[in-house]
Motif scaffolding. Structure first.
Motif, PDB file in Angstrom:
ATOM      1  N   SER A  76     -60.920  17.643 -49.382  1.00  0.00           N
ATOM      2  CA  SER A  76     -60.842  18.829 -48.539  1.00  0.00           C
ATOM      3  C   SER A  76     -60.199  18.491 -47.202  1.00  0.00           C
ATOM      4  CB  SER A  76     -62.244  19.400 -48.317  1.00  0.00           C
ATOM      5  OG  SER A  76     -62.210  20.410 -47.329  1.00  0.00           O
ATOM      6  N   LEU A  77     -59.414  19.436 -46.678  1.00  0.00           N
ATOM      7  CA  LEU A  77     -58.736  19.252 -45.391  1.00  0.00           C
ATOM      8  C   LEU A  77     -59.372  20.083 -44.282  1.00  0.00           C
ATOM      9  CD1 LEU A  77     -55.125  19.571 -46.809  1.00  0.00           C
ATOM     10  CD2 LEU A  77     -56.193  17.446 -46.046  1.00  0.00           C
ATOM     11  N   VAL A  78     -60.524  20.684 -44.558  1.00  0.00           N
ATOM     12  CA  VAL A  78     -61.129  21.653 -43.646  1.00  0.00           C
ATOM     13  C   VAL A  78     -61.388  21.065 -42.269  1.00  0.00           C
ATOM     14  CG1 VAL A  78     -63.197  23.025 -43.221  1.00  0.00           C
ATOM     15  CG2 VAL A  78     -62.100  23.085 -45.458  1.00  0.00           C
ATOM     16  N   ASN A 131     -56.756  21.852 -41.904  1.00  0.00           N
ATOM     17  CA  ASN A 131     -56.858  23.054 -42.719  1.00  0.00           C
ATOM     18  C   ASN A 131     -55.762  24.059 -42.391  1.00  0.00           C
ATOM     19  OD1 ASN A 131     -58.226  24.598 -44.732  1.00  0.00           O
ATOM     20  ND2 ASN A 131     -59.047  25.908 -43.117  1.00  0.00           N
ATOM     21  N   ASP A 132     -55.078  24.575 -43.428  1.00  0.00           N
ATOM     22  CA  ASP A 132     -54.046  25.606 -43.283  1.00  0.00           C
ATOM     23  C   ASP A 132     -52.928  25.213 -42.329  1.00  0.00           C
ATOM     24  OD1 ASP A 132     -55.455  27.172 -45.045  1.00  0.00           O
ATOM     25  OD2 ASP A 132     -56.400  28.417 -43.503  1.00  0.00           O
ATOM     26  N   GLN A 146     -60.034  25.022 -55.375  1.00  0.00           N
ATOM     27  CA  GLN A 146     -60.112  26.344 -55.980  1.00  0.00           C
ATOM     28  C   GLN A 146     -58.961  27.198 -55.443  1.00  0.00           C
ATOM     29  OE1 GLN A 146     -62.557  27.287 -58.296  1.00  0.00           O
ATOM     30  NE2 GLN A 146     -63.130  25.137 -58.243  1.00  0.00           N
ATOM     31  N   GLY A 147     -58.797  28.367 -56.064  1.00  0.00           N
ATOM     32  CA  GLY A 147     -57.764  29.286 -55.600  1.00  0.00           C
ATOM     33  C   GLY A 147     -56.396  28.952 -56.174  1.00  0.00           C
ATOM     34  N   THR A 148     -55.365  29.510 -55.567  1.00  0.00           N
ATOM     35  CA  THR A 148     -53.995  29.292 -56.024  1.00  0.00           C
ATOM     36  C   THR A 148     -53.634  27.816 -55.955  1.00  0.00           C
ATOM     37  OG1 THR A 148     -53.373  31.489 -55.213  1.00  0.00           O
ATOM     38  CG2 THR A 148     -51.586  29.949 -55.695  1.00  0.00           C
ATOM     39  N   ARG A 174     -42.268  15.552 -53.444  1.00  0.00           N
ATOM     40  CA  ARG A 174     -42.346  16.319 -52.203  1.00  0.00           C
ATOM     41  C   ARG A 174     -42.377  17.813 -52.520  1.00  0.00           C
ATOM     42  NH1 ARG A 174     -37.165  14.066 -49.385  1.00  0.00           N
ATOM     43  NH2 ARG A 174     -38.054  12.224 -50.385  1.00  0.00           N
ATOM     44  N   MET A 175     -42.848  18.590 -51.544  1.00  0.00           N
ATOM     45  CA  MET A 175     -42.905  20.042 -51.745  1.00  0.00           C
ATOM     46  C   MET A 175     -43.032  20.734 -50.395  1.00  0.00           C
ATOM     47  SD  MET A 175     -45.510  22.224 -54.201  1.00  0.00           S
ATOM     48  CE  MET A 175     -45.072  23.870 -54.741  1.00  0.00           C
ATOM     49  N   THR A 176     -42.417  21.905 -50.258  1.00  0.00           N
ATOM     50  CA  THR A 176     -42.528  22.741 -49.068  1.00  0.00           C
ATOM     51  C   THR A 176     -43.349  23.982 -49.425  1.00  0.00           C
ATOM     52  OG1 THR A 176     -40.395  21.973 -48.218  1.00  0.00           O
ATOM     53  CG2 THR A 176     -41.277  24.021 -47.310  1.00  0.00           C
ATOM     54  N   PHE A 177     -44.381  24.266 -48.620  1.00  0.00           N
ATOM     55  CA  PHE A 177     -45.292  25.358 -48.931  1.00  0.00           C
ATOM     56  C   PHE A 177     -44.950  26.652 -48.191  1.00  0.00           C
ATOM     57  CE2 PHE A 177     -47.717  21.411 -49.465  1.00  0.00           C
ATOM     58  CZ  PHE A 177     -48.075  21.535 -50.790  1.00  0.00           C
ATOM     59  N   ARG A 178     -44.248  26.544 -47.093  1.00  0.00           N
ATOM     60  CA  ARG A 178     -43.870  27.699 -46.272  1.00  0.00           C
ATOM     61  C   ARG A 178     -45.111  28.455 -45.795  1.00  0.00           C
ATOM     62  NH1 ARG A 178     -38.488  27.771 -46.427  1.00  0.00           N
ATOM     63  NH2 ARG A 178     -37.462  26.866 -48.260  1.00  0.00           N
ATOM     64  N   ASP A 179     -45.438  29.585 -46.392  1.00  0.00           N
ATOM     65  CA  ASP A 179     -46.536  30.409 -45.874  1.00  0.00           C
ATOM     66  C   ASP A 179     -47.884  30.127 -46.536  1.00  0.00           C
ATOM     67  OD1 ASP A 179     -44.748  31.708 -44.181  1.00  0.00           O
ATOM     68  OD2 ASP A 179     -44.234  33.188 -45.717  1.00  0.00           O
ATOM     69  N   ALA A 180     -47.944  29.200 -47.452  1.00  0.00           N
ATOM     70  CA  ALA A 180     -49.214  28.913 -48.137  1.00  0.00           C
ATOM     71  C   ALA A 180     -50.143  28.125 -47.224  1.00  0.00           C
ATOM     72  CB  ALA A 180     -48.953  28.126 -49.419  1.00  0.00           C
ATOM     73  N   GLY A 181     -51.436  28.464 -47.256  1.00  0.00           N
ATOM     74  CA  GLY A 181     -52.421  27.714 -46.481  1.00  0.00           C
ATOM     75  C   GLY A 181     -53.138  26.727 -47.388  1.00  0.00           C
TER      76      GLY A 181
END
Length: 348
Positions: free
Chosen positions: A191-193, A197-198, A223-225, A233-240
């Protein structure tokens, strides 16, 4: 030569211990074709999923050599949820059509100490295959034409998968700030909370175990999406992003949950055994219309993997131990003072 002989004997002893008390579960497709799946397993209080090889195919089941006093429970949903049927003998069988679960079994658990999967979740198809490789080494007569040394190499290759090796995960917020995590455990949800986080805009990762993949999640506890990178590597843009896991043997967090870098919380529950309505807190919490019957310090995840107890009794025992320690310290201090007084009085 003597060194290698000793090493060989130690390896065989370790492998023999690892297959002790294994039990068997056979899931049959139906009576006409005789197709079945055999699982040779050894861990009670662990929820075994059959999604990977035998989902919704079972007409009946036969089991043998379960631990004394235990029972086996079959479920029609993943993670030992949903409708269930119970077998309460060490050796037995069940026809699922008789209990309204024909071709519906998805998971099962051997309950030896309680009803919760305190030893985690796993895919029975994967774990049974690894244990069978070890079984061939410990009992070569069962390996048919397979020789001892090739089997030993297979087993060592399987064991090598669990040896410690570090992999690296870099998280960037796209604004010049970055977090670097050096980790060693797969099948653990991180967890990154408490630290990031986000905030993740982009990630890069290196030296994952061979054949493994890393999965990032929008919610805590994986959990979740979910997002699965196609490369390193990956770019998430608006994903939290709130958590991630390296999946090496399956999709479940069988090695638990933890915060990065560390953190814990206290969860309060309305019912016994940490069930029912709940509230969390890290320092203090006010209950409004909420009656507390149980609570738990959650440091690595949400499951009570260290069991259940009466806090009143445990606290009383701890209080008695502290009182005894304080009493001993007081008595020791008094004895030292008396000795000092006696010594002074004896001086002419």
């Amino acid at each position: 030569m003597r060194r290698w002989s000793t090493l060989f004997l130690l390896v065989i002893a370790a492998l023999t211990a690892s297959t002790a008390h294994a039990w068997n579960v056979y899931l049959y497709a139906d009576g006409r074709y005789g197709a079945y799946q055999h699982f040779r397993l050894k861990t009670s209080q662990r929820c075994y999923s059959v999604l990977g090889c035998w989902n919704d195919r079972s007409y009946g089941a036969y089991w043998s050599d379960l631990p004394s006093g235990s029972r086996i429970v079959f479920f029609d949903d993943v993670e030992c949820q949903g409708k269930s049927t119970v077998g309460s003998s060490p050796d037995g069988k069940v026809f699922f059509a008789d209990v309204g679960m024909n071709h519906a079994v998805t998971s099962f658990i051997v309950q030896e100490y309680g009803v919760y999967p305190t030893n985690g979740f796993t895919d029975a198809c994967d774990e049974s295959a690894i244990l069978f490789a070890l079984f061939l080494v410990c009992q070569p007569a069962n390996a048919n034409s397979m020789r001892v040394w090739p089997a030993l190499l297979v087993a060592l290759a399987a064991l090598d998968c669990s040896t410690a090796r570090a992999y690296h995960v870099f998280l960037s917020d796209g604004k010049g700030h970055e977090k670097h995590f050096r980790l060693e455990t797969s099948q653990r949800c991180y967890s990154l909370v408490t630290c990031w986080n986000d905030q993740t805009y982009r990630t890069e990762f290196y030296k994952l175990p061979t054949g493994a993949r890393i999965v990032f999640f929008e919610d805590v506890e994986c959990q979740g999406t979910a997002f699965v990178p196609g490369g390193n590597r990956m770019t998430f843009r608006d994903a939290g992003i709130s958590s991630f896991m390296v999946q090496e043997y399956g999709v479940y967090a069988t090695n638990g949950f933890t915060d990065l870098p560390s953190g814990s919380r206290v969860a309060f529950f309305a019912d016994d055994e940490c069930q029912g309505k709940r509230m969390w807190g890290t320092n203090k919490v006010f209950f409004s219309g909420f009656w507390v019957s149980s609570f738990m310090l959650q440091e690595y995840g949400v499951y009570p993997t260290n069991g259940f107890t009466d806090a009143c009794q445990e606290s009383a025992i701890l209080g008695a131990e502290n009182a005894t320690a304080d009493s001993e310290a007081t008595n020791s201090s008094s004895t030292d003072q008396e000795a000092a007084d006696a010594s002074e009085s004896s001086v002419p």
